[in-house]
Motif scaffolding. Structure first.
Motif, PDB file in Angstrom:
ATOM      1  N   SER A 514       0.809  -1.213   0.000  1.00  0.00           N
ATOM      2  CA  SER A 514       0.000   0.000   0.000  1.00  0.00           C
ATOM      3  C   SER A 514       0.845   1.266   0.000  1.00  0.00           C
ATOM      4  CB  SER A 514      -0.926   0.000   1.229  1.00  0.00           C
ATOM      5  OG  SER A 514      -0.155   0.049   2.413  1.00  0.00           O
ATOM      6  N   MET A 677      -4.003   1.212  -4.628  1.00  0.00           N
ATOM      7  CA  MET A 677      -3.688   2.535  -5.156  1.00  0.00           C
ATOM      8  C   MET A 677      -3.038   2.464  -6.537  1.00  0.00           C
ATOM      9  SD  MET A 677      -4.734   5.021  -3.339  1.00  0.00           S
ATOM     10  CE  MET A 677      -6.011   4.597  -2.159  1.00  0.00           C
ATOM     11  N   LEU A 769      -8.864   8.579  -2.519  1.00  0.00           N
ATOM     12  CA  LEU A 769      -7.447   8.935  -2.482  1.00  0.00           C
ATOM     13  C   LEU A 769      -7.044   9.470  -1.118  1.00  0.00           C
ATOM     14  CD1 LEU A 769      -6.744  10.583  -5.955  1.00  0.00           C
ATOM     15  CD2 LEU A 769      -6.448   8.222  -5.235  1.00  0.00           C
ATOM     16  N   LEU A 846      -2.404   7.707   3.919  1.00  0.00           N
ATOM     17  CA  LEU A 846      -2.965   6.751   2.981  1.00  0.00           C
ATOM     18  C   LEU A 846      -4.359   6.312   3.397  1.00  0.00           C
ATOM     19  CD1 LEU A 846      -2.420   5.126   0.455  1.00  0.00           C
ATOM     20  CD2 LEU A 846      -1.496   3.310   1.882  1.00  0.00           C
TER      21      LEU A 846
END
Length: 855
Positions: A514, A677, A769, A846
């Motif tokens: 990630s 992502m 996002l 994140l």
């Protein structure tokens, strides 16, 4: 040359195949003894080759080449990007028996220990120099001796983490070391790939040979790197630092990073701040603890080493000196690769270890010693002349191959600068059998062994990288690029059950994938954009060819609009937009828009750019994706061939395979890629580009006022190019009005190629996002742009957009709306780049924070 047909005949009698080639002169034969009988540890391999026969062996050879290409196993990408040099692998392994290997193993471990002590001494007490064991000029004049590294010390006992040794067999069969690699020894990844491929194409042979496994070596690599900072953290951040996709060994860097589970980074992905090294990633800056570097010393730090390097991290050496990051291998280890050191290694071993070398080095003379220089000049024909300091472009000179003039020039160079040259004995490489065009043939070989530090000393890879010359004209193998490789089997009497899964030690509670480097995300974003650019350009080009070459007449007004749209869509301006002559004779320009890879915006340029982005992130691509990309390369070359003399007779047919490959790529992304992502940014790239391309297409084709027939032809051409013509006809029958076309192409949310569909998908992705810690609860700038674009489309009056302005004879409202949408999307991509790729907006988290009352 005897083919394996004779081997097969012999095998059917007594399974004792004889050597299919003559006894080599002055060189050891790996597989056959002096009586030309198979050596015992080679018996199983030769029996299997005989049983398989020519056709089956050739089929396995082809399968091996296909696997290598599908895996993206390349060496040296500096040639044609559409035809990269695939790693060369022979399917006949090199076999070493375990009893012999144990002797080699001890010699390699001792040699690694010795070079570790040499490094510690040269950058510490320098006893070797003070006692005169090593002449000072060898070290102090060496460009790889970095005075900035004096006193640099890694945690733990060992400073030299990795060590590799190039070896050849003497005529008596004993291994002799001819060179050491201590900066960033390459080959472990290729050895692993060789093992993977050979075990797949000859699984029965591999399974029955009791080959020692390689996985335990890589398990040790991972454990050693983690232990380097065990005193600081239980979950270290370890990265693999690569020079980039155009490094000749980039495949190995990506392969190792994937196999070991470490992020692959380039210099630009790292930054030095507050005395530490950080990786620029989606969740901001993440501290790096250990760097497994795959580049030479001098390129690693622009501040203290090479100011012209674009590959390193400014300030990296200072952080390493302060102990805030560990580099493996440490900087300054390049001095250990000097061939001149081999001349003094026996004395060094006695001085530091008080024992002789178990693995002898090739006899070496340093010309800085007058007596040895005189010997070298008197015996030049029997020696190999090398620079005393190994560098990227250093070349060896074989004395026996010199003509009189070259011989005089070499002697003059040695006389003028003797300390810069060494000479070594000439040892032909041992002969190993290879499979070549339905035959077993002999080739000289060289072997590279690998060691990695562990808690008890050094762990040796049970095998290594064997390389053989491509032709029989060479007696010694000099480089990776000019050689074929072999899998190296160390065979035992018992099956090897000691293998350990390489990722066992990875903490289960960490999601490494990630936290990707920003560069990876950016390349995936552009990978998606270039794919969409190429696809819509291809679709429109096919439509133009079909209309121009169709049965129905295609009026000049319609032709001019479509050709002009092609120039605008590709951005290859002015093109058809300003040159009436091109409109009348469009063939050459259309061919150039297809195959001119140097022309920014052409179909080939976009495809090459997409492939280049793929190379930058090849460690993120699945095996199926790499297969499709290889097929795409083949299709591009086929189109080049079809268009070599201009447009072919049926130009659109040759483009079909390109469109099909792009669709397969898109389908694979949607159906097989995890929704992380990496997928998210690739999708954002695709949707953004499709929206931009759609807006450009509508503006270029539907804003001009044309007669009824021509207007219908243009509308249907646009619908055909976006795969919507059949749906349009079913919905509206024969009523080809512009407003109806805009309904399907702009505001129909059920059409996955409509403008509103792309914008709405972008809106959804933006909500997933990372967000800044300091961001207010309101909408950010990129969200506002997307929502404004969405509202602009939803609030548009289609009938008003379809109206012709009496003054300009164009659909002004439609043109203004498409221009506005395009401008907003361009601003959106700029904001996205600043925030997530360049980090001009500060760090992001994140995972979106879900604050709870009890926190």
């Amino acid at each position: 040359m005897t083919s394996t047909g004779s081997l097969s005949a012999a095998a059917s009698d007594d399974l004792q195949p004889q050597a299919p080639y003559a006894q080599p002169q002055g060189a050891y034969d790996e597989a056959f003894d002096f009586a030309r009988a198979v050596r015992p540890h080679w018996q199983l391999v030769m029996d299997n080759i005989a049983r398989l026969g020519d056709d089956a062996m050739q089929d396995r050879y082809r399968r091996a080449q296909r696997i290598l290409r599908d895996d993206g196993a390349t060496y040296n990408l500096n040639n044609d990007p559409l035809s990269p040099t695939v790693w060369s692998l022979d399917i006949v392994p090199n076999v070493i028996e375990q009893a012999e290997w144990q002797i080699v193993e001890r010699g390699l471990a001792q040699r690694a220990t010795l070079f570790d002590l040499i490094y510690q001494d040269l950058y510490g007490e320098q006893r070797l120099l003070k006692e005169g064991i090593i002449p000072s000029e060898i070290i102090f004049s060496h460009p790889g001796f970095l005075r900035q590294c004096h006193g640099l010390k890694l945690p733990g006992t060992h400073q030299l983490i990795f060590h590799a040794v190039d070896m050849v067999r003497g005529q008596d069969g004993h291994f002799i070391a001819i060179g050491d690699r201590t900066q960033a020894p390459s080959g472990t990844g290729y050895a692993l790939e060789n093992r993977t491929v050979v075990s797949r194409v000859v699984p029965g042979m591999f399974r029955n040979a009791n080959v020692l496994r390689l996985s335990s070596f890589f398990h040790t690599v991972r454990q050693t790197l983690a232990n380097l900072v065990a005193h600081k953290t239980d979950s270290p951040r370890i990265v693999v630092l690569t020079p980039g996709a155009y490094s000749s060994t980039y495949f190995e860097h990506a392969y190792l990073a994937n196999y070991l589970g470490f992020p692959l980074v380039q210099g630009g992905d790292l930054t030095v701040r507050n005395g530490k090294v950080w990786m620029k990633s989606l969740n901001g800056l993440t501290q790096v603890d250990v760097i497994l570097r795959r580049m030479d010393d001098s390129y690693c730090d622009q501040s203290e080493l090479r100011a012209d390097s674009r590959l390193g991290v400014p300030g990296l050496l200072e952080v390493a000196r302060n102990g805030n990051v560990v580099l493996a291998n440490p900087l300054g280890s390049g001095v250990l690769e000097a061939p001149a050191l081999l001349a003094f290694l026996p004395q060094i071993s006695q001085f530091l270890l008080n024992e002789p070398l178990m693995l002898p080095s090739v006899r070496t003379w340093w010309c800085g010693n007058p007596d040895e220089k005189n010997y070298v000049l008197a015996n030049l024909e029997q020696l190999i002349i090398k620079p005393a300091y190994r560098s990227y472009n250093s070349r060896s000179v074989y004395g026996h191959s010199l003509d009189e003039q070259t011989r005089r020039e070499i002697i003059e160079q040695i006389e003028q600068n003797p300390h810069s040259y060494v000479a070594q004995s000439y040892i032909p490489g041992a002969i190993a059998p290879i499979w070549n065009a339905h035959n077993i043939e002999p080739r000289p070989s060289i072997f590279r062994g690998f060691t990695v530090a562990d808690k008890e000393g050094y762990c040796v890879m049970p095998g290594g990288l064997t390389r053989v010359a491509e032709s029989t004209a060479e007696a010694i193998v000099t480089s990776l690029s000019g050689a074929m490789s072999k899998d190296t089997w160390v065979v035992s009497d018992q099956p090897d059950n000691s293998s350990l899964p390489v990722l066992d030690a990875q903490p289960r509670d960490r999601a490494e994938a990630s936290n990707l480097p920003s560069r990876v995300i950016e390349n995936l974003f552009w990978f998606g954009r270039y794919a969409e650019r190429a696809e819509l350009s291809l679709r429109l080009m096919r439509t133009i060819f079909k209309q121009l070459n169709g049965i129905e007449p295609f009026p000049p007004e319609s032709r001019d609009v479509l050709l002009s749209a092609m120039s605008q869509l590709t951005g290859c301006l002015p093109g058809f937009t300003e040159d009436p002559e091109l409109l009348e004779n469009p063939n050459d320009e259309l061919a150039a828009l297809v195959i001119d890879g140097e022309r920014v915006g052409s179909i080939k340029y976009n495809l090459q750019s997409m492939l280049a982005c793929g190379e930058q992130v090849k460690e993120m691509l699945s095996a199926d994706t790499r297969i499709i990309l290889n097929e795409l390369r083949d299709h591009i070359l086929a189109v080049d061939e079809a268009y070599r003399d201009g447009l072919p007779a049926v130009p659109e047919e040759s483009l079909d395979s390109l469109v099909t490959s792009l669709l397969a790529l898109s389908g694979l992304t949607h159906e097989s890629m995890l929704r992380g992502m990496d997928w998210m940014f690739q999708e954002i790239g695709r949707r953004t580009e499709r929206a931009l391309q759609t807006a450009t297409l509508l503006k270029a084709t539907l804003t001009s006022h044309l007669p009824s027939l021509q207007q219908q032809q243009i509308l249907e051409s646009v619908l055909l190019s976006v795969e919507a013509l059949i749906s349009f006809r079913r919905r509206y029958r024969t009523r080809a009005r512009i407003a109806y076309g805009l309904d399907l192409l702009m505001i129909d949310a059920s059409n996955p190629r409509s403008l509103i569909y792309q914008i709405d998908q972008l809106r959804k992705y933006l909500n997933e996002l990372p967000r800044s810690y300091t961001q207010s609860s309101g909408l950010n700038a990129e969200n506002r742009l997307i929502i404004k674009s969405l509202n602009d489309i939803q609030l548009a009056d289609l009938e008003a957009l379809a109206l012709i302005d009496e003054d300009t004879e164009t659909r002004v409202n439609l043109e203004q709306l498409m221009t506005q949408i395009s401008d907003q999307l361009d601003q959106f991509t700029s904001l996205l780049s600043d925030k997530y790729f360049d980090h001009t907006a500060g760090p992001q988290q994140l995972i979106k924070a879900q604050w709870k009352a009890d926190i």
